[in-house]
Design an enzyme around this catalytic site. Structure first.
Site, PDB file in Angstrom:
ATOM      1  N   LYS A 261       0.798  -1.226   0.000  1.00 53.87           N
ATOM      2  CA  LYS A 261       0.000   0.000   0.000  1.00 53.87           C
ATOM      3  C   LYS A 261       0.840   1.290   0.000  1.00 53.87           C
ATOM      4  O   LYS A 261       0.421   2.298  -0.538  1.00 53.87           O
ATOM      5  CB  LYS A 261      -0.939   0.009   1.213  1.00 53.87           C
ATOM      6  CG  LYS A 261      -1.997  -1.092   1.166  1.00 53.87           C
ATOM      7  CD  LYS A 261      -3.323  -0.502   0.855  1.00 53.87           C
ATOM      8  CE  LYS A 261      -4.480  -1.453   0.639  1.00 53.87           C
ATOM      9  NZ  LYS A 261      -4.382  -2.837   0.974  1.00 53.87           N
TER      10      LYS A 261
ATOM     11  N   GLU B  78      -9.872   7.283   3.094  1.00 54.57           N
ATOM     12  CA  GLU B  78     -10.783   6.378   3.795  1.00 54.57           C
ATOM     13  C   GLU B  78     -10.074   5.045   3.937  1.00 54.57           C
ATOM     14  O   GLU B  78      -9.129   4.747   3.187  1.00 54.57           O
ATOM     15  CB  GLU B  78     -12.083   6.221   3.027  1.00 54.57           C
ATOM     16  CG  GLU B  78     -12.137   5.093   2.034  1.00 54.57           C
ATOM     17  CD  GLU B  78     -11.159   5.208   0.890  1.00 54.57           C
ATOM     18  OE1 GLU B  78     -10.551   4.172   0.562  1.00 54.57           O
ATOM     19  OE2 GLU B  78     -10.999   6.294   0.308  1.00 54.57           O
TER      20      GLU B  78
ATOM     21  N   SER C 194       1.640  -9.728  -1.220  1.00 58.38           N
ATOM     22  CA  SER C 194       1.205  -8.327  -1.099  1.00 58.38           C
ATOM     23  C   SER C 194       1.407  -7.747   0.290  1.00 58.38           C
ATOM     24  O   SER C 194       1.545  -6.537   0.443  1.00 58.38           O
ATOM     25  CB  SER C 194      -0.254  -8.196  -1.533  1.00 58.38           C
ATOM     26  OG  SER C 194      -1.095  -9.033  -0.766  1.00 58.38           O
TER      27      SER C 194
END
Ligand SMILES: *Cc1c(COP(=O)(O)O)cnc(C)c1O
Length: 431
Positions: free
Chosen positions: A87, A109, A396
């Site tokens: 991320k 968010e 990930s």
């Protein structure tokens, strides 16, 4: 890189009039700074990905899995990125872009809290005030990430409307942005939302496949036969695929959350899965046309997955398009298989993966794993032979955030592979 706003019939800019100036300003900034590297933006982004984020990250051969599957399995270690998941590639890119645009405030968010955490870290690193919208229900079930955001000095704004989850948090953030566009940038967390977000987020994440494509050639002398990545919104997926898309001989598998079942309860408005690529229909959600879980009246359905980061009713428009084109194969893995894969990777390779990531490994087990009583009885998946001799799996993220869920969900099931946890009962701690 290109600033495409549509991917076939998917994508576009389905936003209220009040947001159009912000979208246009962002498109202009994306083209100048990201695509054209104006003022050396991309050089600074790369430098910060290296010295703050820890890139480049290894492509590692998984010895035990390679033996188990009789296939060379390579792991792209995004779990080693600062923050513990892919991320940050995107959050750092967008917060830096906001700085170049002269913005003074960051909003975002978050559902599971991973994107909120990455954004809070990037904002602290670049000295920008940051507010995160998060549903009340999610705040209660993702406490460690809420602590991380607060400790990085981000405000966390609880959203109490609806079910208090990601969908409501997105609406609330859009509402904030519509009245604060002049000073504020909204950092979207996946390859979703109105253009230019899907292409821009993909560009920031494409460093994954840029590195992996070079690394696999250095290590094996050629390209892989397949690349596997789990797909929620699809940002680690497109990041891992992007530089392989022109390589027609490299098969690309997007592994979705099959949840507890692929069947749907229309009356309840619930899909017990998050398999929008495999089972969804075309519709508009959060500013873009894409594949969605919706009922026959076009109402968005509640999704489900044991992994919070895959629990989303939509998927990025580019990924939906590549599936329609036949370039990306959508497959899915259910909760049980993902949990087993979580334990296998932890035990066999010493890597505790995020539950999202475990789905990609669950697919490997399903198509290439040794025959079992269950599996011998069923015809093996048609992709077994097609998987090939060399496979890259995108790791990930790491699974520290998921340990409580894993212990709880493991105890509910009778998984042969699960470790015996009775030591916790003996020392009286309970779990
Ligand atoms: C958020 C998350 C995902 C799902 O998001 P994508 O946009 O589909 O990549 C997958 N894995 C991890 C570890 C995540 O944190």
């Amino acid at each position: 890189m290109s600033s495409e706003s549509k991917f076939g019939d998917y994508g576009g800019q389905f936003v209220p009039e009040a947001l159009m100036p912000a979208i246009e300003e962002l498109t202009d900034a994306y083209e100048r700074y990201v695509i054209d590297n104006e003022d050396g933006f991309m050089d600074e982004f790369r430098r910060r990905l290296a010295d703050f984020g820890g890139r480049p990250l290894p492509l590692q051969r998984a010895d035990q899995l390679s033996a188990r599957y009789d296939t060379e399995v390579y792991l792209k270690r995004e779990d080693l990125l600062h923050g513990g998941a892919h991320k940050l590639n995107n959050a750092l890119g967008q917060v830096l872009l906001a700085k170049y645009m002269g913005k003074e405030r960051i909003i975002a968010e978050t559902g599971a809290g991973q994107h909120g955490t990455a954004t809070a870290m990037a904002a602290a690193h670049l000295d920008m005030p940051c507010e995160i919208y998060m549903g009340e229900t999610d705040i209660a079930r993702q406490r460690p990430n809420v602590f991380r955001m607060r400790i990085n000095d981000a405000e966390v704004n609880p959203v109490t409307t609806g079910r208090g989850t990601l969908k409501e948090a997105i609406s609330e953030t859009m509402r904030d942005w519509a009245t604060t566009v002049e000073t504020t940038h909204y950092v979207i967390g996946s390859i979703v939302g109105p253009a230019p977000f899907p292409a821009m987020v993909r560009d920031f994440q494409s460093v994954i496949s840029e590195e992996a494509r070079e690394q696999i050639q250095e290590q094996t002398g050629g390209l892989p036969d397949a690349v596997l990545a789990c797909a929620g919104g699809g940002s680690n997926t497109m990041g891992a695929f992007h530089h392989f898309v022109p390589d027609d001989d490299v098969d690309l598998y997007a592994v979705e959350a099959g949840g507890s079942s692929l069947s749907v309860d229309e009356e309840e408005g619930v899909a017990p899965n998050s398999a929008s690529l495999s089972t969804g229909d075309e519709g508009v959600l959060h500013g873009a046309r894409t594949k969605l879980l919706q009922d026959s009246d076009g109402q968005i359905m509640e999704s489900h997955s044991v992994s919070a980061g895959l629990d989303y009713a939509g998927v990025g428009p580019e990924l939906a398009h590549l599936v329609d084109e036949g370039r990306v194969t959508p497959v899915n893995v259910d909760d049980d298989t993902a949990l087993e894969a979580f334990h296998r990777l932890s035990q066999d390779e010493g890597i505790i993966p995020a539950l999202e990531t475990a789905h990609a490994f669950g697919y490997l087990e399903r198509v290439a794993g040794p025959a079992t009583d269950d599996r011998a009885a069923e015809p093996r998946d048609e992709h077994h032979d097609e998987l090939g001799d060399t496979v890259i799996v995108n790791v990930s993220g790491r699974g520290d955030k998921d340990l409580e869920t894993v212990i709880e969900e493991t105890q509910k099931r009778d998984l042969d592979i699960a470790p015996d946890m009775s030591i916790f009962n003996e020392i009286g701690g309970g779990i």
